[in-house]
Design a protein around this motif. Structure first.
Motif, PDB file in Angstrom:
ATOM      1  N   UNK A  33       0.817  -1.218   0.000  1.00  0.00           N
ATOM      2  CA  UNK A  33       0.000   0.000   0.000  1.00  0.00           C
ATOM      3  C   UNK A  33       0.855   1.276   0.000  1.00  0.00           C
ATOM      4  N   UNK A  34       2.167   1.137  -0.024  1.00  0.00           N
ATOM      5  CA  UNK A  34       3.101   2.277  -0.092  1.00  0.00           C
ATOM      6  C   UNK A  34       2.904   3.261   1.060  1.00  0.00           C
ATOM      7  N   UNK A  35       2.479   2.739   2.216  1.00  0.00           N
ATOM      8  CA  UNK A  35       2.330   3.584   3.406  1.00  0.00           C
ATOM      9  C   UNK A  35       3.611   3.455   4.233  1.00  0.00           C
ATOM     10  N   UNK A  36       4.621   4.183   3.813  1.00  0.00           N
ATOM     11  CA  UNK A  36       5.950   3.995   4.398  1.00  0.00           C
ATOM     12  C   UNK A  36       6.168   4.819   5.673  1.00  0.00           C
ATOM     13  N   UNK A  37       5.119   5.477   6.144  1.00  0.00           N
ATOM     14  CA  UNK A  37       5.218   6.141   7.448  1.00  0.00           C
ATOM     15  C   UNK A  37       5.428   5.126   8.555  1.00  0.00           C
ATOM     16  N   UNK A  38       4.887   3.943   8.410  1.00  0.00           N
ATOM     17  CA  UNK A  38       5.093   2.858   9.375  1.00  0.00           C
ATOM     18  C   UNK A  38       6.499   2.310   9.159  1.00  0.00           C
ATOM     19  N   UNK A  39       7.334   2.422  10.186  1.00  0.00           N
ATOM     20  CA  UNK A  39       8.764   2.114  10.023  1.00  0.00           C
ATOM     21  C   UNK A  39       9.103   0.691  10.457  1.00  0.00           C
ATOM     22  N   UNK A  40      10.140   0.158   9.816  1.00  0.00           N
ATOM     23  CA  UNK A  40      10.688  -1.139  10.202  1.00  0.00           C
ATOM     24  C   UNK A  40      11.980  -0.914  10.963  1.00  0.00           C
ATOM     25  N   UNK A  41      11.885  -1.006  12.292  1.00  0.00           N
ATOM     26  CA  UNK A  41      13.083  -0.815  13.104  1.00  0.00           C
ATOM     27  C   UNK A  41      13.781  -2.117  13.402  1.00  0.00           C
ATOM     28  N   UNK A  42      13.027  -3.137  13.801  1.00  0.00           N
ATOM     29  CA  UNK A  42      13.652  -4.369  14.288  1.00  0.00           C
ATOM     30  C   UNK A  42      13.007  -5.636  13.734  1.00  0.00           C
ATOM     31  N   UNK A  43      11.799  -5.529  13.223  1.00  0.00           N
ATOM     32  CA  UNK A  43      11.039  -6.716  12.753  1.00  0.00           C
ATOM     33  C   UNK A  43      10.906  -7.777  13.831  1.00  0.00           C
ATOM     34  N   UNK A  44      10.989  -7.388  15.065  1.00  0.00           N
ATOM     35  CA  UNK A  44      10.992  -8.386  16.144  1.00  0.00           C
ATOM     36  C   UNK A  44      10.141  -7.981  17.335  1.00  0.00           C
ATOM     37  N   UNK A  45       9.308  -6.988  17.193  1.00  0.00           N
ATOM     38  CA  UNK A  45       8.424  -6.619  18.299  1.00  0.00           C
ATOM     39  C   UNK A  45       9.114  -5.900  19.434  1.00  0.00           C
ATOM     40  N   UNK A  46      10.287  -5.312  19.170  1.00  0.00           N
ATOM     41  CA  UNK A  46      11.065  -4.722  20.261  1.00  0.00           C
ATOM     42  C   UNK A  46      11.055  -3.195  20.276  1.00  0.00           C
ATOM     43  N   UNK A  47      10.892  -2.541  19.133  1.00  0.00           N
ATOM     44  CA  UNK A  47      11.188  -1.106  19.081  1.00  0.00           C
ATOM     45  C   UNK A  47       9.967  -0.195  18.969  1.00  0.00           C
ATOM     46  N   UNK A  48       8.851  -0.711  18.497  1.00  0.00           N
ATOM     47  CA  UNK A  48       7.628   0.090  18.398  1.00  0.00           C
ATOM     48  C   UNK A  48       7.570   1.018  17.191  1.00  0.00           C
ATOM     49  N   UNK A  49       8.584   1.020  16.336  1.00  0.00           N
ATOM     50  CA  UNK A  49       8.578   1.929  15.178  1.00  0.00           C
ATOM     51  C   UNK A  49       7.461   1.589  14.191  1.00  0.00           C
ATOM     52  N   UNK A  50       6.984   0.358  14.253  1.00  0.00           N
ATOM     53  CA  UNK A  50       5.958  -0.116  13.307  1.00  0.00           C
ATOM     54  C   UNK A  50       4.548  -0.049  13.889  1.00  0.00           C
ATOM     55  N   UNK A  51       4.369   0.680  15.005  1.00  0.00           N
ATOM     56  CA  UNK A  51       3.071   0.687  15.693  1.00  0.00           C
ATOM     57  C   UNK A  51       1.976   1.288  14.816  1.00  0.00           C
ATOM     58  N   UNK A  52       0.861   0.578  14.729  1.00  0.00           N
ATOM     59  CA  UNK A  52      -0.343   1.094  14.061  1.00  0.00           C
ATOM     60  C   UNK A  52      -1.530   0.757  14.965  1.00  0.00           C
ATOM     61  N   UNK A  53      -2.655   1.368  14.683  1.00  0.00           N
ATOM     62  CA  UNK A  53      -3.881   0.971  15.371  1.00  0.00           C
ATOM     63  C   UNK A  53      -4.538  -0.153  14.586  1.00  0.00           C
TER      64      UNK A  53
END
Ligand code: FES
Ligand code: FES
Length: 159
Positions: A33-53
């Motif tokens: 969906x090209x919504x790149x505001x959601x970030x990939x920090x760790x891909x492991x559930x550790x950093x929260x950069x990918x948090x969405x509702x």
């Protein structure tokens, strides 16, 4: 590998997406969906950069399979602003200097937004608790927390 067709509402818009079984919600948002505001920090559930509702609750989207999201409602950082108007939490975190490199910012904003939706007048401890899963390497958190406090002051009074 199997593929799944899912129907999902993202930032208020209906989407039909075909996803591989192992694709995470984070990757679907960014790559399909090209919504790149959601970030990939760790891909492991550790950093929260990918948090969405996800159905109104903040989740680490790297830990959710897209195929499980059929029928779900998702809000990403792109969905917070109303047209060209930033939502209060976006504006106050900027105003207080809570954005430095900005990598953590989308996740911080989503977690803070969710907090203010359920608790419009949080204490500092409650703000810190809500952001415990969102790591920031730049700000030392104080400016972010001040931004959340300022946004809370802008909330309409309860009742
Ligand atoms: S990228 Fe999902 S928690 Fe770090
Ligand atoms: S502003 Fe750089 S990681 Fe938070």
């Amino acid at each position: 590998m199997g593929f799944h067709k899912i129907n999902i509402t993202v930032n208020g818009g209906a989407e039909e997406v075909v996803v591989p079984s192992n694709m995470t919600l984070m990757r679907m948002l960014r790559e399909s969906l090209a919504l790149t505001g959601t970030k990939n920090g760790c891909s492991a559930g550790e950093c929260g950069a990918c948090t969405v509702l996800l159905n109104g609750e903040p989740v680490n989207s790297c830990m959710v399979l897209a195929a499980e999201c059929d029928g779900a409602e998702v809000v990403t950082v792109e969905g917070l602003a109303d047209e060209k108007q930033l939502t209060p939490i976006q504006q106050t975190v900027i105003n207080e200097g809570g954005v430095q490199c900005g990598f953590c910012t989308p996740g911080i904003l989503i977690s803070s937004y969710a907090l203010l939706e359920r608790n419009p007048n949080p204490s500092e401890d409650e703000i810190r608790e809500a952001l415990v899963g969102n790591l920031c390497r730049c700000t030392g958190y104080t400016r972010i927390i001040e931004g959340v406090k300022e946004a809370a002051k802008m909330q309409p009074p309860a009742g």
